[in-house]
Design a protein around this motif. Structure first.
Motif, PDB file in Angstrom:
ATOM      1  N   ARG A  13       0.839  -1.202   0.000  1.00 31.94           N
ATOM      2  CA  ARG A  13       0.000   0.000   0.000  1.00 31.94           C
ATOM      3  C   ARG A  13       0.870   1.247   0.000  1.00 31.94           C
ATOM      4  NH1 ARG A  13      -5.187  -0.919   0.275  1.00 31.94           N
ATOM      5  NH2 ARG A  13      -5.923  -2.827   1.243  1.00 31.94           N
ATOM      6  N   CYS A  14       0.503   2.199  -0.836  1.00 31.09           N
ATOM      7  CA  CYS A  14       1.202   3.481  -0.840  1.00 31.09           C
ATOM      8  C   CYS A  14       0.595   4.374   0.252  1.00 31.09           C
ATOM      9  CB  CYS A  14       1.103   4.141  -2.211  1.00 31.09           C
ATOM     10  SG  CYS A  14      -0.571   4.620  -2.678  1.00 31.09           S
ATOM     11  N   LYS A  15       1.127   5.571   0.441  1.00 29.03           N
ATOM     12  CA  LYS A  15       0.653   6.468   1.504  1.00 29.03           C
ATOM     13  C   LYS A  15      -0.814   6.840   1.342  1.00 29.03           C
ATOM     14  CE  LYS A  15       5.111   8.441   2.597  1.00 29.03           C
ATOM     15  NZ  LYS A  15       5.938   9.624   2.666  1.00 29.03           N
ATOM     16  N   ALA A  16      -1.288   6.897   0.100  1.00 25.20           N
ATOM     17  CA  ALA A  16      -2.695   7.236  -0.150  1.00 25.20           C
ATOM     18  C   ALA A  16      -3.624   6.046   0.090  1.00 25.20           C
ATOM     19  CB  ALA A  16      -2.855   7.736  -1.586  1.00 25.20           C
ATOM     20  N   GLY A  17      -3.071   4.887   0.416  1.00 28.35           N
ATOM     21  CA  GLY A  17      -3.883   3.720   0.714  1.00 28.35           C
ATOM     22  C   GLY A  17      -4.136   2.807  -0.469  1.00 28.35           C
ATOM     23  N   ARG A  18      -3.702   3.226  -1.646  1.00 29.76           N
ATOM     24  CA  ARG A  18      -3.898   2.386  -2.829  1.00 29.76           C
ATOM     25  C   ARG A  18      -2.827   1.295  -2.871  1.00 29.76           C
ATOM     26  NH1 ARG A  18      -3.958   7.548  -5.188  1.00 29.76           N
ATOM     27  NH2 ARG A  18      -1.937   7.038  -6.048  1.00 29.76           N
TER      28      ARG A  18
END
Length: 86
Positions: A13-18
Motif C-alpha cells: 500500500r502506498c501512503k494514499a492507501g492504494r
C-alpha cells in the motif's frame, strides 16, 4: 555461489492507501542453498535430466524426449557441477 531472482514483484500500500506493484530486479535469493538430510548437507538445487535420456518406447507408445546430443548433455552436466549442483 550466489543466486539472484531476475525479477521479484510485490504488492504494497502506498501512503494514499492504494495498492501498488513494486518490482525489484536482480535480488539476491534469501533461500539457503543447502538442506540437512539426516547427517548430510545436500544442495537445495538439483538438475532435471530426464531429457538427457533420449528417446525410448513402451511398445508402440513413444515415451522419451527425442534425439539427444550426448556431447551437449555431458557439457550441461559439467556446467551444473561447476556451479555447485550435485
Amino acid at each position: 555461489m550466489q543466486l539472484y531472482h531476475s525479477r521479484i514483484r510485490t504488492v504494497q500500500r502506498c501512503k494514499a492507501g492504494r495498492l501498488q506493484m513494486i518490482e525489484r530486479k536482480n535480488t539476491l535469493m534469501s533461500t539457503p542453498l543447502t538442506r540437512r538430510l539426516g547427517a548430510q548437507e545436500i544442495p537445495a538445487i538439483g538438475m532435471g535430466c530426464w531429457a538427457i535420456g533420449g528417446p525410448f518406447w513402451f511398445g508402440s507408445q513413444p515415451l522419451g524426449w527425442g534425439e539427444v546430443d550426448d556431447k551437449e548433455s555431458v557439457a550441461a552436466i559439467h556446467k551444473a557441477l561447476d556451479h555447485g549442483i550435485k
